[in-house]
Design an enzyme around this catalytic site. Structure first.
Site, PDB file in Angstrom:
ATOM      1  N   CYS A   2      85.352 107.302 128.046  1.00 43.74           N
ATOM      2  CA  CYS A   2      84.349 107.772 128.909  1.00 43.74           C
ATOM      3  C   CYS A   2      83.405 106.691 129.387  1.00 43.74           C
ATOM      4  O   CYS A   2      83.242 105.604 128.913  1.00 43.74           O
ATOM      5  CB  CYS A   2      83.253 108.615 127.803  1.00 43.74           C
ATOM      6  SG  CYS A   2      83.949 110.007 127.338  1.00 43.74           S
ATOM      7  N   GLY A 102      80.653 108.963 123.392  1.00 38.75           N
ATOM      8  CA  GLY A 102      80.456 108.684 122.041  1.00 38.75           C
ATOM      9  C   GLY A 102      80.831 110.070 121.300  1.00 38.75           C
ATOM     10  O   GLY A 102      81.528 111.006 121.986  1.00 38.75           O
ATOM     11  N   HIS A 504     117.574  93.832 106.228  1.00 35.54           N
ATOM     12  CA  HIS A 504     117.269  94.884 104.959  1.00 35.54           C
ATOM     13  C   HIS A 504     117.139  96.294 105.861  1.00 35.54           C
ATOM     14  O   HIS A 504     116.427  97.244 105.218  1.00 35.54           O
ATOM     15  CB  HIS A 504     115.917  94.439 104.397  1.00 35.54           C
ATOM     16  CG  HIS A 504     116.147  93.040 103.812  1.00 35.54           C
ATOM     17  ND1 HIS A 504     116.750  92.829 102.641  1.00 35.54           N
ATOM     18  CD2 HIS A 504     115.814  91.949 104.010  1.00 35.54           C
ATOM     19  CE1 HIS A 504     116.773  91.645 102.311  1.00 35.54           C
ATOM     20  NE2 HIS A 504     115.997  90.871 103.209  1.00 35.54           N
ATOM     21  N   LYS A 603      91.196 101.920 127.670  1.00 26.79           N
ATOM     22  CA  LYS A 603      90.800 100.568 127.466  1.00 26.79           C
ATOM     23  C   LYS A 603      89.865 100.182 126.546  1.00 26.79           C
ATOM     24  O   LYS A 603      90.278  99.358 125.408  1.00 26.79           O
ATOM     25  CB  LYS A 603      90.050  99.943 128.933  1.00 26.79           C
ATOM     26  CG  LYS A 603      89.865  98.458 128.751  1.00 26.79           C
ATOM     27  CD  LYS A 603      90.930  97.433 128.808  1.00 26.79           C
ATOM     28  CE  LYS A 603      90.597  95.991 128.542  1.00 26.79           C
ATOM     29  NZ  LYS A 603      91.986  95.401 128.271  1.00 26.79           N
TER      30      LYS A 603
HETATM   31  C1  F6R Z   1      96.691  96.275 123.808  1.00 28.35           C
HETATM   32  C2  F6R Z   1      95.369  96.367 123.591  1.00 28.35           C
HETATM   33  C3  F6R Z   1      94.894  97.078 122.546  1.00 28.35           C
HETATM   34  C4  F6R Z   1      93.449  96.406 122.146  1.00 28.35           C
HETATM   35  C5  F6R Z   1      92.913  97.269 120.890  1.00 28.35           C
HETATM   36  C6  F6R Z   1      91.726  96.713 120.634  1.00 28.35           C
HETATM   37  O1  F6R Z   1      97.261  95.367 124.788  1.00 28.35           O
HETATM   38  O2  F6R Z   1      94.776  95.960 124.555  1.00 28.35           O
HETATM   39  O3  F6R Z   1      95.691  97.044 121.335  1.00 28.35           O
HETATM   40  O4  F6R Z   1      93.711  95.167 121.806  1.00 28.35           O
HETATM   41  O5  F6R Z   1      92.631  98.402 121.467  1.00 28.35           O
HETATM   42  O6  F6R Z   1      90.667  96.672 121.433  1.00 28.35           O
HETATM   43  P1  F6R Z   1      89.430  95.883 121.300  1.00 28.35           P
HETATM   44  O7  F6R Z   1      89.931  94.340 121.518  1.00 28.35           O
HETATM   45  O8  F6R Z   1      88.492  96.044 122.752  1.00 28.35           O
HETATM   46  O9  F6R Z   1      88.532  95.860 120.110  1.00 28.35           O
END
Ligand code: F6R
Length: 608
Positions: A2, A102, A504, A603
Site C-alpha cells: 500500500c 495498515g 544428512h 517491498k
Molecule cells: C529480500 C528482501 C526481504 C527483506 C525483508 C525485510 O530481498 O528484501 O527479504 O529483507 O522483507 O524487510 P525490511 O528489511 O524492510 O524489514
C-alpha cells in the site's frame, strides 16, 4: 505494501497523484485509485491491476479535475484485488474519501456496530469502516471526527482523508504505518515515502504516532490527540531525484548493486574517525556493553540473513552469546529476555510489521533496542532506544542488495566497537580490522568490474530447475542470502545448506547436472568445504565455487570458479555476496522475469 500520496496546491492534483503513485509501485500493489475534490464533490476513479490501467481510465489524470486529492496503491489483504475493494473508500453520503495503509484489527466489531446503525458496506475491506466512522462522528468539525475515529480503531494506519465540506484542506494521520509530509511552495503533500514527492520538494516533516496533520495549499499544521498544535522540525532530504530513478539502468536492482561501493562508503566513513570507530548515534556506554548478558538479533528475510552473519561475527569478536530469530517467530515464542539483554533489530524499510511487533515484544520484556534501519524516521527507528542508520539511499528493487550490504557494514562496526570496549582486540588487531572495513568499498568495486564473468555463468545455468548453495559458518550465512536472491527474482527453486549437513538427507536430491554453488572463502574450514564439494561431485553435481584469490585448491574440485579479493575473515560476506547478487540478477534477466517487482512480493511488508 500500500502506498499513499496526497496533494493540495495550485496544480491539477490527479496527474501529480498518479506520478507519485508510480514512484511507490515498488512497494507492491494490485490495484490503485484516486479521489479528487472537483469544486462540487469528491470524484473517485479506481482500477484493479497496474497503475497504467488507472492512468488510461483517467486520461493520465486529465479526466479528473481539481487541485486537491488523495491516491493509493493497494496490496490486497482484506478482500481480493478488485475495483470495489480498491481505495479511496467513500462514506455512505460521499462526504468523506479515505485512503489507508495498515490493518484495522477491530474492523469486524466496528463493522457490526456501524451496520447496526444503518451503514451499508460495499467492499470487503477493513478500510471502509473508517470512511463510515468519519461520517458517524462528523458534527461539522473534521478534526473532532478524526480524533474520535483514531480513538476507536485498533491496529496500524496511515490515513489520508478528504471531506467535501472542506474544499481548501485535507487531513491525515499515521500510527505504526509510514507517512511523511512534503512541504512545497504553495503546495503540500503527504506520501508513504519521500520518493513519491522528491520531484516537487525535499523538505519534509516526519509524523509521530497519532499526530494529525492538516494540509492547506499554503500551510501545514500538526496537532496531537488533544488538538494542541505540535511544532515540527523540518528535515531536508539530501537525495536528489536521480536517487529514486533508474538513471539509464534497465532495472533498479542492477543500479542498486552498482551503488554498493558508494553506499558502503557513506555508511562506514562517517563512523571512523582518527582510526577509531565512533558510534555517536548510540547511547550504549562501555559499562552497558560489559553488562550485556545476551544479544538477540531479530529481523525478516535478507535482514535476518545479515543477523546470521552478525551472530558469527559478534560471538567470535566479543564472546557474547547471540541468538538470531526471524521476527515472525520471535514474537510468539515467549522469548526469555531481560533488561541485561540487547536486542538488535534490522530492517531496511523500518516498517516490517513482524519486525516492529518483535521489537515491541522485546521492549515489553525490558530489553534495550538497538536498530539498524535505512529509512529515517520510520516506525522501527522511532520505537528503538538507539538507531544506527544505513546510508544506502532509497532502495526501490524488491530484492535488497545495497541495504543488505550496508547492514553488514553496520554489524561489523558494532562488533568491532564492542570488542574494543570489552578489551577483546589488541590495538593492532583493531587497527587492522578498521583498515579492512575501510577497504571494502574498493574491493566491492573490483568485483563489480568483472561482472561479465558471472553473467557468462548465468547464461550456462539459467535453465536449471533447482540450485543448491552450500558453505560453512559465514559462508553458510551468505549462502542463505545467495539462495534467497536467486529464488525470489528468478523463481528457480533453491536451498541453502550448511555444507556439512547435506549428507544428512539433502544429498539424495543431488543428481547428474544439479548445480551446487559452493562458498569456500574462510581459511579455517576451507578443506572441510572442499570435502563436501567432492561428495556432491561424486553424485554428479556441477559445482560453481566461490573462493578468494588466496585459495588455489578449489580449481581441482569445482567446474567453475569465481574469485573474490581476500580480506579479514569476518568481513568476507560483504564480498562473497556480490557475485551471488549478480548471479541471481543475470539468471532472472535471462529468464525474462520482472526483476524489480517479482510476483507476489512487496517491498515493505506491513502486514503480519
Ligand atoms: C529480500 C528482501 C526481504 C527483506 C525483508 C525485510 O530481498 O528484501 O527479504 O529483507 O522483507 O524487510 P525490511 O528489511 O524492510 O524489514
Amino acid at each position: 505494501m500500500c502506498g499513499i500520496v496526497g496533494y493540495i496546491g495550485e496544480n491539477q492534483a490527479a496527474p501529480i497523484l498518479l506520478d507519485g503513485l508510480s514512484k511507490l509501485e515498488y512497494r507492491g500493489y494490485d490495484s490503485a485509485g484516486i479521489a479528487v475534490f472537483n469544486d462540487y464533490n469528491l470524484e473517485v476513479a479506481k482500477a484493479k491491476g497496474r497503475l497504467s490501467v488507472l492512468a488510461e481510465k483517467t486520461d493520465n489524470g486529465c479526466g479528473v479535475r481539481g487541485s486537491m486529492g488523495i491516491g493509493h496503491t493497494r496490496w490486497a489483504t482484506h478482500g481480493e484485488p478488485s475495483d470495489v475493494n480498491s481505495h479511496p473508500h467513500l462514506s455512505m453520503s460521499g462526504r468523506f474519501a479515505v485512503v489507508h495503509n495498515g490493518i484495522i484489527e477491530n474492523y469486524i466489531s466496528l463493522k457490526k456496530e456501524l451496520s447496526g446503525k444503518g451503514f451499508e458496506f460495499i467492499s470487503e475491506t477493513d478500510t471502509e469502516v473508517i470512511a463510515h466512522l468519519f461520517e458517524y462522528y462528523y458534527n461539522g468539525d473534521i478534526m473532532d471526527a478524526m480524533i474520535k475515529v483514531i480513538n476507536r480503531v485498533e491496529g496500524s494506519y496511515a490515513l489520508g482523508v478528504l471531506c467535501s465540506e472542506y474544499p481548501d484542506q485535507f487531513i491525515a494521520v499515521r500510527k505504526s504505518s509510514p507517512m511523511i509530509v512534503g512541504l512545497g511552495d504553495n503546495e503540500n503533500f503527504i506520501a508513504s515515502d519521500v520518493t513519491a514527492i522528491l520531484k516537487y520538494t525535499r523538505d519534509i516533516y516526519y509524523l509521530d504516532d497519532n499526530e494529525v496533520v492538516v494540509l492547506k495549499k499554503d500551510s501545514v499544521k500538526v496537532f496531537n490527540k488533544d488538538k494542541e498544535e505540535v511544532i515540527k522540525e523540518k528535515f531536508t532530504v539530501d537525495w536528489d531525484v536521480s536517487a529514486a530513478e533508474k538513471g539509464g539502468y534497465e532495472h533498479f536492482m542492477m543500479k542498486e548493486i552498482e551503488e554498493q561501493p558508494k553506499a558502503l562508503r557513506d555508511t562506514i566513513s562517517p563512523r571512523i574517525k582518527d582510526g577509531k570507530i565512533v558510534l555517536d548515534d548510540i547511547s550504549l556506554t562501555t559499562k552497558d556493553i560489559k553488562n550485556i548478558n545476551k544479544i538477540y538479533i531479530v529481523a525478516c528475510g535478507s535482514a535476518y540473513h545479515t543477523g546470521v552473519v552478525g551472530k558469527y561475527v559478534i560471538e567470535k569478536m566479543c564472546r557474547i552469546p547471540v541468538e538470531v530469530q526471524v521476527a515472525s517467530e520471535f514474537r510468539y515464542c515467549d522469548p526469555i529476555i531481560n533488561n541485561n539483554d540487547l536486542v538488535i533489530v534490522i530492517s531496511q524499510s523500518g516498517e516490517t510489521a513482524d519486525t516492529l511487533a518483535a521489537l515491541k515484544e522485546a521492549k515489553n520484556h525490558g530489553a534495550r533496542i538497538l536498530s539498524i534501519v535505512n529509512v529515517v524516521g520510520s516506525a522501527i527507528a522511532n520505537a528503538s532506544d538507539d538507531v544506527i542508520y544505513t546510508w544506502a539511499g532509497p532502495e526501490i528493487a524488491v530484492a535488497t542488495t545495497k541495504a543488505y550490504s550496508t547492514q553488514l557494514a553496520v554489524i561489523y562496526l558494532i562488533a568491532a566497537y564492542m570488542a574494543e570496549k570489552l578489551g577483546m582486540l589488541t590495538s593492532g588487531e583493531y587497527a587492522k580490522f578498521i583498515e579492512e572495513i575501510e577497504s571494502l568499498p574498493d574491493k566491492v568495486e573490483e568485483i563489480l568490474k568483472s561482472k561479465e564473468e558471472v553473467q557468462y555463468l548465468a547464461s550456462k545455468f539459467f535453465n536449471c530447475h533447482s540450485i543448491f548453495f552450500i558453505g560453512r559458518n559465514l559462508d553458510y550465512a551468505v549462502s542463505m542470502e545467495g539462495s534467497l536472491k536467486l529464488k525470489e527474482i528468478s523463481y528457480i527453486h533453491s536451498e541453502a545448506y550448511a555444507a556439512g549437513e547435506l549428507k544428512h538427507g539433502t544429498i539424495s536430491l543431488i543428481e547428474d547436472g544439479t548445480l551446487v554453488i559452493a562458498l569456500a572463502t574462510g581459511q579455517e574450514l576451507f578443506d572441510k568445504t572442499v570435502s563436501n564439494v567432492k561428495e556432491v561431485k561424486a553424485r554428479g553435481a556441477v559445482v560453481m565455487g566461490i573462493t578468494t584469490e588466496k585459495h588455489e585448491n578449489m580449481e581441482d574440485v569445482a567446474d567453475y570458479i569465481v574469485k573474490i579479493p581476500a580480506t579479514h575473515e569476518m568481513l568476507l560476506p560483504s564480498l562473497t555476496v556480490i557475485p551471488l547478487q549478480l548471479f541471481g540478477y543475470y539468471v532472472a534477466s535471462l529468464k525474462g522475469c520482472d526483476i524489480d517487482k517479482p510476483r507476489n512480493l512487496a517491498k515493505s511488508v506491513t502486514v503480519e
